[in-house]
Write a protein that holds these residues in place. Structure first.
Motif, PDB file in Angstrom:
ATOM      1  N   UNK A   1       0.771  -1.367  -0.147  1.00 17.67           N
ATOM      2  CA  UNK A   1       0.015   0.080  -0.137  1.00 17.67           C
ATOM      3  C   UNK A   1       0.918   1.351   0.015  1.00 17.67           C
ATOM      4  N   UNK A   2       2.018   1.212   0.862  1.00 18.20           N
ATOM      5  CA  UNK A   2       2.874   2.442   0.913  1.00 18.20           C
ATOM      6  C   UNK A   2       3.389   2.489  -0.696  1.00 18.20           C
ATOM      7  N   UNK A   3       3.923   1.857  -1.198  1.00 16.09           N
ATOM      8  CA  UNK A   3       4.540   1.992  -2.547  1.00 16.09           C
ATOM      9  C   UNK A   3       3.592   2.334  -3.384  1.00 16.09           C
ATOM     10  N   UNK A   4       2.302   1.741  -3.679  1.00 13.00           N
ATOM     11  CA  UNK A   4       1.103   2.268  -4.406  1.00 13.00           C
ATOM     12  C   UNK A   4       0.512   3.635  -4.165  1.00 13.00           C
ATOM     13  N   UNK A   5       0.396   4.043  -3.040  1.00 11.90           N
ATOM     14  CA  UNK A   5       0.006   5.296  -2.740  1.00 11.90           C
ATOM     15  C   UNK A   5       1.068   6.383  -2.617  1.00 11.90           C
ATOM     16  N   UNK A   6       2.304   6.194  -2.393  1.00 10.01           N
ATOM     17  CA  UNK A   6       3.397   7.432  -2.074  1.00 10.01           C
ATOM     18  C   UNK A   6       4.506   7.057  -3.223  1.00 10.01           C
ATOM     19  N   UNK A   7       4.477   6.058  -4.037  1.00 11.68           N
ATOM     20  CA  UNK A   7       5.360   5.657  -4.879  1.00 11.68           C
ATOM     21  C   UNK A   7       6.795   5.198  -4.720  1.00 11.68           C
ATOM     22  N   UNK A   8       7.554   4.738  -5.488  1.00 15.04           N
ATOM     23  CA  UNK A   8       8.796   4.097  -5.373  1.00 15.04           C
ATOM     24  C   UNK A   8      10.162   4.748  -5.034  1.00 15.04           C
ATOM     25  N   UNK A   9      10.115   6.008  -5.284  1.00 13.43           N
ATOM     26  CA  UNK A   9      11.288   6.854  -5.459  1.00 13.43           C
ATOM     27  C   UNK A   9      11.830   6.958  -3.880  1.00 13.43           C
ATOM     28  N   UNK A  10      11.002   7.346  -2.779  1.00 15.21           N
ATOM     29  CA  UNK A  10      11.096   7.450  -1.532  1.00 15.21           C
ATOM     30  C   UNK A  10      10.509   6.314  -0.625  1.00 15.21           C
ATOM     31  N   UNK A  11      10.589   5.150  -1.266  1.00 16.29           N
ATOM     32  CA  UNK A  11       9.580   4.328  -0.599  1.00 16.29           C
ATOM     33  C   UNK A  11      10.325   3.784   0.715  1.00 16.29           C
ATOM     34  N   UNK A  12      11.725   3.669   0.570  1.00 15.51           N
ATOM     35  CA  UNK A  12      12.449   2.908   1.699  1.00 15.51           C
ATOM     36  C   UNK A  12      11.935   4.071   3.018  1.00 15.51           C
ATOM     37  N   UNK A  13      12.262   5.248   2.640  1.00 14.48           N
ATOM     38  CA  UNK A  13      12.038   6.252   3.911  1.00 14.48           C
ATOM     39  C   UNK A  13      10.736   6.280   4.410  1.00 14.48           C
ATOM     40  N   UNK A  14       9.694   6.175   3.499  1.00 16.13           N
ATOM     41  CA  UNK A  14       8.103   6.351   3.919  1.00 16.13           C
ATOM     42  C   UNK A  14       8.063   4.993   4.475  1.00 16.13           C
ATOM     43  N   UNK A  15       8.376   3.996   3.991  1.00 20.60           N
ATOM     44  CA  UNK A  15       7.954   2.698   4.543  1.00 20.60           C
ATOM     45  C   UNK A  15       8.368   2.537   6.092  1.00 20.60           C
ATOM     46  N   UNK A  16       9.561   2.771   6.161  1.00 16.72           N
ATOM     47  CA  UNK A  16      10.179   2.698   7.888  1.00 16.72           C
ATOM     48  C   UNK A  16       9.611   3.675   8.534  1.00 16.72           C
ATOM     49  N   UNK A  17       9.219   4.917   7.961  1.00 19.48           N
ATOM     50  CA  UNK A  17       8.508   5.817   9.063  1.00 19.48           C
ATOM     51  C   UNK A  17       7.014   5.246   9.557  1.00 19.48           C
ATOM     52  N   UNK A  18       6.135   4.576   8.520  1.00 19.75           N
ATOM     53  CA  UNK A  18       5.247   4.056   8.839  1.00 19.75           C
ATOM     54  C   UNK A  18       5.596   2.782   9.822  1.00 19.75           C
ATOM     55  N   UNK A  19       6.513   2.136   9.393  1.00 15.53           N
ATOM     56  CA  UNK A  19       6.712   0.940  10.274  1.00 15.53           C
ATOM     57  C   UNK A  19       7.291   1.387  11.872  1.00 15.53           C
ATOM     58  N   UNK A  20       7.251   2.590  12.246  1.00 21.29           N
ATOM     59  CA  UNK A  20       7.437   3.026  13.440  1.00 21.29           C
ATOM     60  C   UNK A  20       6.188   2.924  14.239  1.00 21.29           C
ATOM     61  N   UNK A  21       5.081   2.642  13.683  1.00 17.15           N
ATOM     62  CA  UNK A  21       3.883   2.335  14.091  1.00 17.15           C
ATOM     63  C   UNK A  21       3.882   1.109  15.130  1.00 17.15           C
ATOM     64  N   UNK A  22       4.956   0.089  14.757  1.00 18.33           N
ATOM     65  CA  UNK A  22       4.554  -1.260  15.229  1.00 18.33           C
ATOM     66  C   UNK A  22       5.400  -1.017  16.829  1.00 18.33           C
ATOM     67  N   UNK A  23       6.525  -0.475  16.946  1.00 19.44           N
ATOM     68  CA  UNK A  23       7.042  -0.305  18.310  1.00 19.44           C
ATOM     69  C   UNK A  23       6.293   0.750  19.054  1.00 19.44           C
ATOM     70  N   UNK A  24       5.537   1.785  18.559  1.00 13.53           N
ATOM     71  CA  UNK A  24       4.889   2.708  19.225  1.00 13.53           C
ATOM     72  C   UNK A  24       3.633   1.924  19.857  1.00 13.53           C
ATOM     73  N   UNK A  25       2.975   1.221  18.891  1.00 13.79           N
ATOM     74  CA  UNK A  25       1.921   0.376  19.434  1.00 13.79           C
ATOM     75  C   UNK A  25       2.104  -0.506  20.376  1.00 13.79           C
TER      76      UNK A  25
END
Length: 344
Positions: free
Chosen positions: A248-272
């Protein structure tokens, strides 16, 4: 040392990774299906071994045999790799067709019209200014956080409900298999439904979070076998989040900055995980525990899992809101790109 092994292997083998253009792309799906079948067989075999060790007493010869069979399953993907190596004739044919394929790709790319600004690749700051980013982040906090809280407290849950140490250890071991099945199954099903019916992936996050809510309710009931059934539901749905979120991250926000955006959303895991494990499960367990620090009975975790069930149900509604916001984008942009790529 075992904890360092994955990192060491990645560093040693990264130099052998190269971009490979298969001249016969029609075989890609067949090879991928072969890898998938081997993965499912390996997971099923591990599940049988784990359960069998708790039912039967295995001797040394039995352990050696089961370990040898596991090694064979782990090495078997190499046979697929060796069969997929291109021959010299296919390489020559590929070189002759390469220029023609590039021309066809360019012409088809020019025909694709992007009717939505979401079709553009966004950087992290641009993504964080969108509502879609935060809807996905909150949904992942609900699902991944409650899933980690469940597996982190599995041993204490089992002890409070009267399960043996062997039984709780088995559940923790089986969790990784449920996790894998969730990742594999949700990825396959969401891909199939997106390609055939144009269903947006956020819908499957809503469905998995709703199912995870049921799993939390089952565990909170403390009925006989509830921990086994609930851990299966929660484990499968937890793994599904990790398969759906990157796509979903790659499809909504593209692949150019995918790594940065993906890991930013993945912070939700330790926060939760921190919120549910420490502020919810840990706090309620300490409140219900005796002076010795031990807690026995349904009250130790019932309220915690009722809270997590409510939160994951709320996350399901949030994911459904993301689905409503993005379903037109998926039909007009993502499905159009898929059809164009498959037509090449």
């Amino acid at each position: 040392m075992l904890a360092l092994l994955p990192s060491i292997l990645s560093l040693l083998l990264m130099y052998f990774v190269q971009v490979y253009h298969d001249p016969n792309r029609s075989d890609d799906k067949r090879h991928l299906n072969s890898f998938s079948i081997i993965s499912v067989i390996t997971a099923a075999y591990l599940m049988l071994v784990i359960i069998g060790e708790n039912i039967f007493t295995m001797g040394l010869s039995g352990r050696i045999f089961s370990f040898t069979l596991l090694l064979i399953l782990l090495i078997s993907p190499l046979t697929i790799v060796t069969r997929t190596q291109p021959s010299e004739s296919s390489k020559i044919l590929f070189d002759e067709r390469k220029s023609l394929i590039e021309e066809e790709t360019l012409s088809k790319d020019q025909e694709i019209q992007v009717p939505s600004p979401k079709g553009e690749s966004l950087n992290l700051l641009q993504s964080m200014k969108t509502l879609d980013f935060w809807l996905l982040f909150i949904a992942m906090s609900c699902g991944m956080g409650s899933g980690l809280a469940t597996v982190n407290n599995m041993s204490q849950i089992g002890s409070s409900l009267g399960y043996s140490t062997m039984a709780t250890s088995t559940l923790v071991s089986l969790w990784s298999i449920w996790n894998f099945l969730g990742r594999f199954g949700s990825g396959y099903i969401s891909d199939y439904m997106l390609h055939t019916r144009g269903w947006a992936r956020p819908l499957f996050i809503a469905l998995t979070l709703g199912t995870m809510s049921i799993g939390h309710l089952v565990i909170s009931s403390a009925l006989p076998g509830s921990l086994h059934i609930g851990s299966v539901l929660v484990g499968v749905c937890y793994g599904s989040q990790w398969a759906l979120m990157p796509s979903i991250t790659s499809e909504l926000f593209g692949l150019v900055h995918f790594g940065t955006i993906f890991n930013s959303i993945a912070i939700a895991s330790p926060v939760g995980s921190y919120i549910f494990s420490v502020r919810v499960v840990g706090y309620i367990y300490d409140r219900e525990a005796s002076e010795s620090g031990m807690c026995i009975g349904r009250s130790c975790f019932m309220l915690s899992f009722l809270i997590m069930a409510s939160v994951t149900l709320g996350g399901s509604f949030i994911s459904f809101a993301l689905f409503l916001r993005t379903r037109r984008f998926y039909k007009e942009v993502v499905c159009a790109q898929i059809q164009a790529s498959t037509a090449l």
